[in-house]
Each structure stands twice: as C-alpha cells, then as structure tokens.
Motif scaffolding. Sequence first.
Motif, PDB file in Angstrom:
ATOM      1  N   GLU A   1       4.155   7.172   1.853  1.00 30.00           N
ATOM      2  CA  GLU A   1       4.467   6.233   2.931  1.00 30.00           C
ATOM      3  C   GLU A   1       3.967   4.865   2.502  1.00 30.00           C
ATOM      4  O   GLU A   1       2.874   4.755   1.952  1.00 30.00           O
ATOM      5  CB  GLU A   1       3.797   6.667   4.233  1.00 30.00           C
ATOM      6  N   VAL A   2       4.773   3.831   2.747  1.00 27.40           N
ATOM      7  CA  VAL A   2       4.411   2.490   2.277  1.00 27.40           C
ATOM      8  C   VAL A   2       4.158   1.529   3.437  1.00 27.40           C
ATOM      9  O   VAL A   2       4.748   1.658   4.506  1.00 27.40           O
ATOM     10  CB  VAL A   2       5.489   1.896   1.337  1.00 27.40           C
ATOM     11  N   PHE A   3       3.273   0.571   3.174  1.00 25.14           N
ATOM     12  CA  PHE A   3       2.928  -0.490   4.111  1.00 25.14           C
ATOM     13  C   PHE A   3       2.966  -1.800   3.337  1.00 25.14           C
ATOM     14  O   PHE A   3       2.253  -1.940   2.342  1.00 25.14           O
ATOM     15  CB  PHE A   3       1.528  -0.258   4.693  1.00 25.14           C
ATOM     16  N   VAL A   4       3.803  -2.738   3.771  1.00 22.73           N
ATOM     17  CA  VAL A   4       3.943  -4.019   3.077  1.00 22.73           C
ATOM     18  C   VAL A   4       3.158  -5.071   3.848  1.00 22.73           C
ATOM     19  O   VAL A   4       3.379  -5.281   5.044  1.00 22.73           O
ATOM     20  CB  VAL A   4       5.426  -4.430   2.952  1.00 22.73           C
ATOM     21  N   LEU A   5       2.240  -5.734   3.136  1.00 20.97           N
ATOM     22  CA  LEU A   5       1.365  -6.740   3.726  1.00 20.97           C
ATOM     23  C   LEU A   5       1.687  -8.108   3.148  1.00 20.97           C
ATOM     24  O   LEU A   5       1.727  -8.272   1.928  1.00 20.97           O
ATOM     25  CB  LEU A   5      -0.105  -6.412   3.439  1.00 20.97           C
ATOM     26  N   HIS A   6       1.905  -9.073   4.024  1.00 28.56           N
ATOM     27  CA  HIS A   6       2.147 -10.450   3.600  1.00 28.56           C
ATOM     28  C   HIS A   6       0.817 -11.187   3.584  1.00 28.56           C
ATOM     29  O   HIS A   6       0.049 -11.121   4.541  1.00 28.56           O
ATOM     30  CB  HIS A   6       3.123 -11.145   4.555  1.00 28.56           C
TER      31      HIS A   6
ATOM     32  N   LEU B   1       0.856  -1.177   0.000  1.00 22.57           N
ATOM     33  CA  LEU B   1       0.000   0.000   0.000  1.00 22.57           C
ATOM     34  C   LEU B   1       0.894   1.230   0.000  1.00 22.57           C
ATOM     35  O   LEU B   1       1.807   1.333   0.817  1.00 22.57           O
ATOM     36  CB  LEU B   1      -0.886   0.027   1.244  1.00 22.57           C
ATOM     37  N   VAL B   2       0.617   2.147  -0.914  1.00 21.12           N
ATOM     38  CA  VAL B   2       1.387   3.388  -1.010  1.00 21.12           C
ATOM     39  C   VAL B   2       0.429   4.549  -0.807  1.00 21.12           C
ATOM     40  O   VAL B   2      -0.452   4.785  -1.630  1.00 21.12           O
ATOM     41  CB  VAL B   2       2.082   3.529  -2.382  1.00 21.12           C
ATOM     42  N   PHE B   3       0.578   5.253   0.316  1.00 17.77           N
ATOM     43  CA  PHE B   3      -0.213   6.461   0.539  1.00 17.77           C
ATOM     44  C   PHE B   3       0.533   7.599  -0.141  1.00 17.77           C
ATOM     45  O   PHE B   3       1.687   7.889   0.184  1.00 17.77           O
ATOM     46  CB  PHE B   3      -0.397   6.711   2.038  1.00 17.77           C
TER      47      PHE B   3
END
Length: 193
Positions: free
Chosen positions: A131-136, A56-58
């Motif tokens: 800002e990035v969020f990496v989800l597995h 996810l890239v905000f």
Amino acid sequence: MKYVASLLTTLLFSASVFAQSGGYQLGDKVADFTLKSAQNQSVSLSNFTNAKTVVLVFTNNQCAYAKMYESRLLNLAGSYGAKGVQFIFINPGAGDTGETLQDMAAKQYRPYLADEGQAISTQFGAMKTPEVFVLHNDNGNFTLKYKGSIDDNPQMESAVKNFYLKNVIDEVLANRNVSPSDKRVTGCLIKKY
C-alpha cells in the motif's frame, strides 16, 4: 435470535468500516517518525526534507502481491529518483512475523525500514501490503496527497491500464490536483499484533 444476529452483523460491519478509516486522511500534515533500517540505522522522515515528494510503501517479504509489485516499485523508484522523489519502504511485520533485519537487508529496497510494533502503519492507517502513501514536501512539512493502490493489475504488469501511483507522482511534481486521491488496495492484510 434473528434480531441479535442482525445487530451483531451491523456492529461488526460498523467496526470494520471505522477501523479502515483510521490513520491520516488526504490533506493531513504528517508527523515526523523514526524507524530502524535493514542496515540497523535510524532513519527519519525528516531526513528527506530535500525531496520534492516522498512515497511510503508498506510492504513485506512474505506477501505474494508485494512480490508481484517488487520490480515495478524498484523501476518507479529508479526513474523518479532524479526528479526529486524519494521512495521509503516500510515493513509493518518486521520482528513480529519472523522477518528479521537480515531478511529485509536481502531486498534491494533502500531504505527499507522495520515498523516493529506497527506504530507507523497504524498512524497511517495502512491495511494491506503493498500500500502506498504519497507525501508532498512543502518546506519540510509533508502533506498526504494519495493513499492506495499502485495500479489496477497486480497479477500482470503488461495488462495494467491505470497507473495510479505514477500518475499521482506526476501530478504532485507538477503541482496539479491529484486524481484519483484514494484507490482501494489489492494485497495481503496487515496482521495486527
């Protein structure tokens, strides 16, 4: 008077730290969400259960830092797409800052989602763009593995020494421990409405 000023400073600092620690923490399961795309279609996180990893890239169209990272993000999305990584771009200011779905549709981001009302950026604790969020993805359940910066040099891509996001994606795809797990973001503050 000095005591009152010191007390107010301490309270403001504490409130700021508390506000920044909100949202999902590393290792948390992420709830499904649905947002409207730039093409005016509903898109849910659960639409991507076939992806190994979701990033996810905000971001938004007005932040200078987001503009500096645009080509890097598109290159990462293109090179990791065949490896099962899905990038989802989310605009936390859509509808509130004057950015419309038409403005968003002009970008090459796919999907590019409007977080009208900022429910999802608040849920994740996103503070800046980009800002990035990496989800597995573990059998349709998404776990937060990383949140933070893309790399260590927003101004000059050629001078980057630490490719945080790229390294994290490689580690998640290889089922290795993620390091760093949280890197401070350089970018534009997300204005809360």
